[in-house]
Design a protein around this motif. Structure first.
Motif, PDB file in Angstrom:
ATOM      1  N   TRP A 229       0.675  -1.169   0.097  1.00 41.81           N
ATOM      2  CA  TRP A 229      -0.041  -0.176  -0.074  1.00 41.81           C
ATOM      3  C   TRP A 229       0.763   1.195  -0.054  1.00 41.81           C
ATOM      4  O   TRP A 229       0.555   2.298  -0.613  1.00 41.81           O
ATOM      5  CB  TRP A 229      -0.847  -0.052   1.238  1.00 41.81           C
ATOM      6  CG  TRP A 229      -2.018   1.128   1.279  1.00 41.81           C
ATOM      7  CD1 TRP A 229      -1.674   2.324   2.035  1.00 41.81           C
ATOM      8  CD2 TRP A 229      -3.153   1.135   0.539  1.00 41.81           C
ATOM      9  NE1 TRP A 229      -2.843   2.955   1.916  1.00 41.81           N
ATOM     10  CE2 TRP A 229      -3.656   2.335   1.155  1.00 41.81           C
ATOM     11  CE3 TRP A 229      -3.739   0.478  -0.278  1.00 41.81           C
ATOM     12  CZ2 TRP A 229      -4.946   2.883   0.849  1.00 41.81           C
ATOM     13  CZ3 TRP A 229      -5.045   0.843  -0.608  1.00 41.81           C
ATOM     14  CH2 TRP A 229      -5.530   2.098  -0.090  1.00 41.81           C
ATOM     15  N   GLU A 230       1.827   1.384   0.915  1.00 39.62           N
ATOM     16  CA  GLU A 230       2.752   2.491   0.832  1.00 39.62           C
ATOM     17  C   GLU A 230       3.809   2.583  -0.463  1.00 39.62           C
ATOM     18  O   GLU A 230       4.453   3.368  -0.193  1.00 39.62           O
ATOM     19  CB  GLU A 230       3.316   2.286   2.275  1.00 39.62           C
ATOM     20  CG  GLU A 230       2.561   2.516   3.435  1.00 39.62           C
ATOM     21  CD  GLU A 230       1.505   3.792   3.287  1.00 39.62           C
ATOM     22  OE1 GLU A 230       1.699   4.816   2.559  1.00 39.62           O
ATOM     23  OE2 GLU A 230       0.110   3.639   3.806  1.00 39.62           O
ATOM     24  N   PHE A 231       3.868   1.603  -1.112  1.00 40.65           N
ATOM     25  CA  PHE A 231       5.021   1.925  -2.218  1.00 40.65           C
ATOM     26  C   PHE A 231       4.680   2.755  -3.290  1.00 40.65           C
ATOM     27  O   PHE A 231       3.595   2.849  -3.931  1.00 40.65           O
ATOM     28  CB  PHE A 231       5.411   0.461  -2.799  1.00 40.65           C
ATOM     29  CG  PHE A 231       6.353  -0.315  -1.950  1.00 40.65           C
ATOM     30  CD1 PHE A 231       7.693  -0.449  -2.304  1.00 40.65           C
ATOM     31  CD2 PHE A 231       6.243  -0.803  -0.826  1.00 40.65           C
ATOM     32  CE1 PHE A 231       8.548  -1.166  -1.713  1.00 40.65           C
ATOM     33  CE2 PHE A 231       6.802  -1.671  -0.086  1.00 40.65           C
ATOM     34  CZ  PHE A 231       8.371  -1.856  -0.414  1.00 40.65           C
ATOM     35  N   PHE A 232       5.690   3.329  -3.937  1.00 39.76           N
ATOM     36  CA  PHE A 232       5.552   4.220  -5.175  1.00 39.76           C
ATOM     37  C   PHE A 232       6.481   3.578  -6.214  1.00 39.76           C
ATOM     38  O   PHE A 232       7.943   3.176  -5.835  1.00 39.76           O
ATOM     39  CB  PHE A 232       6.137   5.543  -4.936  1.00 39.76           C
ATOM     40  CG  PHE A 232       5.031   6.442  -4.171  1.00 39.76           C
ATOM     41  CD1 PHE A 232       4.050   7.029  -4.913  1.00 39.76           C
ATOM     42  CD2 PHE A 232       5.043   6.479  -2.721  1.00 39.76           C
ATOM     43  CE1 PHE A 232       2.976   8.050  -4.165  1.00 39.76           C
ATOM     44  CE2 PHE A 232       3.887   7.277  -2.257  1.00 39.76           C
ATOM     45  CZ  PHE A 232       3.138   8.188  -2.834  1.00 39.76           C
ATOM     46  N   ILE A 233       6.023   3.042  -7.043  1.00 36.48           N
ATOM     47  CA  ILE A 233       6.719   2.010  -8.038  1.00 36.48           C
ATOM     48  C   ILE A 233       6.540   2.876  -9.516  1.00 36.48           C
ATOM     49  O   ILE A 233       5.573   3.094 -10.063  1.00 36.48           O
ATOM     50  CB  ILE A 233       6.295   0.774  -8.328  1.00 36.48           C
ATOM     51  CG1 ILE A 233       6.669  -0.119  -6.888  1.00 36.48           C
ATOM     52  CG2 ILE A 233       7.093  -0.008  -9.265  1.00 36.48           C
ATOM     53  CD1 ILE A 233       6.107  -1.521  -6.805  1.00 36.48           C
ATOM     54  N   SER A 234       7.795   3.019 -10.012  1.00 38.20           N
ATOM     55  CA  SER A 234       7.960   3.443 -11.390  1.00 38.20           C
ATOM     56  C   SER A 234       8.691   2.500 -12.416  1.00 38.20           C
ATOM     57  O   SER A 234       9.748   2.649 -12.615  1.00 38.20           O
ATOM     58  CB  SER A 234       8.537   4.962 -11.616  1.00 38.20           C
ATOM     59  OG  SER A 234       8.277   5.310 -12.704  1.00 38.20           O
ATOM     60  N   PRO A 235       7.949   1.471 -12.985  1.00 39.09           N
ATOM     61  CA  PRO A 235       8.733   0.641 -13.717  1.00 39.09           C
ATOM     62  C   PRO A 235       9.426   1.191 -14.963  1.00 39.09           C
ATOM     63  O   PRO A 235      10.495   0.746 -15.334  1.00 39.09           O
ATOM     64  CB  PRO A 235       7.630  -0.241 -14.307  1.00 39.09           C
ATOM     65  CG  PRO A 235       6.483   0.042 -13.390  1.00 39.09           C
ATOM     66  CD  PRO A 235       6.566   1.296 -12.845  1.00 39.09           C
ATOM     67  N   GLY A 236       8.902   2.291 -15.311  1.00 38.03           N
ATOM     68  CA  GLY A 236       9.731   2.776 -16.607  1.00 38.03           C
ATOM     69  C   GLY A 236      11.010   3.536 -16.066  1.00 38.03           C
ATOM     70  O   GLY A 236      11.735   3.797 -17.005  1.00 38.03           O
ATOM     71  N   HIS A 237      11.239   3.809 -14.726  1.00 35.40           N
ATOM     72  CA  HIS A 237      12.295   4.282 -14.442  1.00 35.40           C
ATOM     73  C   HIS A 237      13.122   3.344 -13.709  1.00 35.40           C
ATOM     74  O   HIS A 237      14.326   3.814 -13.080  1.00 35.40           O
ATOM     75  CB  HIS A 237      12.039   5.635 -13.718  1.00 35.40           C
ATOM     76  CG  HIS A 237      11.650   6.885 -14.131  1.00 35.40           C
ATOM     77  ND1 HIS A 237      10.124   6.894 -14.397  1.00 35.40           N
ATOM     78  CD2 HIS A 237      11.924   7.579 -15.508  1.00 35.40           C
ATOM     79  CE1 HIS A 237       9.864   8.092 -15.176  1.00 35.40           C
ATOM     80  NE2 HIS A 237      10.655   8.307 -15.887  1.00 35.40           N
ATOM     81  N   GLY A 238      12.561   2.103 -13.497  1.00 36.94           N
ATOM     82  CA  GLY A 238      13.300   1.257 -12.784  1.00 36.94           C
ATOM     83  C   GLY A 238      13.662   1.688 -11.435  1.00 36.94           C
ATOM     84  O   GLY A 238      14.580   1.137 -10.685  1.00 36.94           O
TER      85      GLY A 238
END
Length: 483
Positions: A229-238
């Motif tokens: 719930w508390e994660f920020f994930i940007s797959p495009g920026h790894g």
């Protein structure tokens, strides 16, 4: 008397009819010639047009062939790079130590520990292996000691990814340190250098080592399920970040909003909540999505000395009931824990809960099994570092250096460095932290030793996981007969 020639007879096929036969025949012959020319030109015109079309089609075909060859060349190079990357990754996994025993509550935990790639990009540091030979031997000895100490009842070993990272001279995800000789920086606040980069790398390795030692010692690996719930994930920026409130969360929320496409000018003038803006671009992931993304991104969290973070949360949310959202909670704490004279020698009754009342509330809430607010929730249960193999553990004490290291490892220098306003960066990383640290003795002088021991029951694990000292607080508190 002359005789008419048969060739001059009327109706002769040569001269035509009548007296004007010769002229008429010439005119008719000229007209037919023109007609033939017109017919020939009308027949040749499609031929000319068809030739032009052929030339145009030929040019198009040549361009298609050229671009096709160029595309095939690029595709070939890309496939070669991916093949080399996968082979090097499998080779490094094969050369690593034995799998790290973990709880079944965390899927693919061994793969998370052993595979660290970012979008297939891997670099090696062959030129720096000799320089790190001594450091590698020390880390290897520590990991062997750790494996021996933790194998009494359960076979536990230091995470192979860390041993492998140190052995290969990489930083957890196949990224090498910046090449030597570049002393410049894009960040006007913090002067970065190869020496600082090496120091940061050493600290990150030591922090991971300390954390996993404590996790194994307390046998809590995989005990707490990942808090996606508390994660920020940007797959495009790894990149993946677990947001710990009151630990530089404002700074990295700002960075993620930039990664989300918001302009610096918009972020400076908007009145919208930074976390609301960020969640529009980076929705909360599910646990399965977190498990999928975490294995091929740079995952990190930023920690802070537990009681400094606790005091910062109290002053920001509850002291004086200045925060409207937490005003009701403050009133409830005062109603339940307020004594006749909350502060000795105080002639003015505090409007909001005192620091002592706040800590008494925390202890009571903890013992009743209640869920903590995110601003003072312990990190071991909030970001679950014993269940997720974070690539990097940054600290507030070295925030500028650690943040720039993370940015450079992710290859986000152009996007993030020099984007934070200078005054804001200095205020966040220096003033707020130093102010809270200086106020620690004054606030902890309000409580006694027993209450401190009760509060440490909640946060002692955070102190140990991240290498902080909790014993110094006993010198700040009052004698047991306080209050």
């Amino acid at each position: 008397m002359y005789h008419k020639s048969p060739f001059l007879m009327v109706g002769s096929p040569i001269l035509g009819t009548g007296t004007g036969g010769t002229a008429a025949g010439g005119t008719s012959s000229g007209g037919s010639e023109k007609q033939r020319l017109r017919k020939m030109s009308s027949l040749l015109l499609p031929v000319k047009l068809s030739k032009r079309r052929c030339y145009l089609c030929l040019k198009i075909a040549v361009l298609v062939v050229v671009f096709g060859l160029y595309f095939m060349l690029l595709l070939r190079e890309s496939m070669s790079a991916l093949t080399a990357s996968s082979s090097s990754s499998s080779a490094s996994s094969a050369s690593g130590s034995s799998p790290f025993a973990s709880s079944s509550a965390v899927p693919s935990f061994a793969a998370v520990l052993s595979q660290r790639t970012i979008g297939g990009r891997q670099e090696t540091m062959m030129s720096k292996r000799n320089e790190r030979a001594k450091h590698n031997s020390v880390v290897g000895a520590e990991s062997r000691r750790f494996a021996k100490a933790g194998s009494s009842k359960q076979q536990r070993q230091f995470p192979p990814s860390l041993q492998q990272d140190v052995k290969e001279g990489t930083h957890g995800h196949g990224h090498s340190a910046p090449a030597g000789g570049n002393q410049s920086t894009l960040n006007p606040v913090y002067e970065y250098s190869d020496e600082m980069n090496a120091a940061a790398e050493t600290d990150f390795n030591e922090r991971r080592m300390v954390l996993w030692n404590v996790c194994a010692e307390h046998r809590i690996i995989g005990k707490y399920p990942p808090n996606a719930w508390e994660f920020f994930i940007s797959p495009g920026h790894g990149i993946a970040w677990c947001n710990i409130f009151k630990a530089a969360s404002s700074t990295w929320m700002y960075y993620f909003n930039i990664l989300g496409g918001y302009s610096v000018q918009y972020l400076q003038r908007t009145k919208a909540s930074p976390i609301d803006l960020a969640r529009k671009r980076f929705p909360r992931p599910t646990t399965n999505e977190l498990n999928d993304y975490i294995s091929n991104t740079i995952s990190f969290l930023i920690v802070r000395e537990p009681f400094e973070r606790l005091l910062s949360a109290y002053r920001n949310k509850l002291e004086g009931c200045r925060n409207k959202y937490y005003k009701l909670l403050g009133e409830q704490i005062v109603k339940k824990f307020r004594k006749a004279n909350p502060l000795k020698g105080s002639q003015k009754t505090p409007h909001g809960p005192t620091f002592r009342e706040f800590l008494e509330f925390l202890v009571s809430h903890y013992r009743s099994g209640g869920r903590f607010d995110e601003h003072w929730s312990p990190v071991y249960s909030f970001c679950t570092p014993c269940s997720i193999n974070f690539t990097l553990i940054a600290k507030m004490e070295t925030f500028q250096r650690d943040s720039e290291y993370i940015i450079r490892q992710a290859g986000l220098e152009t996007l993030l460095l020099n984007k934070m306003p200078r005054y804001k960066a200095r205020w966040i990383t220096n003033r707020s932290t130093s102010d809270t640290r200086n106020l620690i003795p004054r606030y902890f002088a309000q409580i006694d030793e027993k209450l401190l021991t009760d509060v440490l029951e909640i946060y002692q694990l955070d102190f140990e996981l991240f290498g902080y000292n909790s014993t110094k607080y006993y010198s700040y508190v009052q004698s047991p007969d306080y209050g």
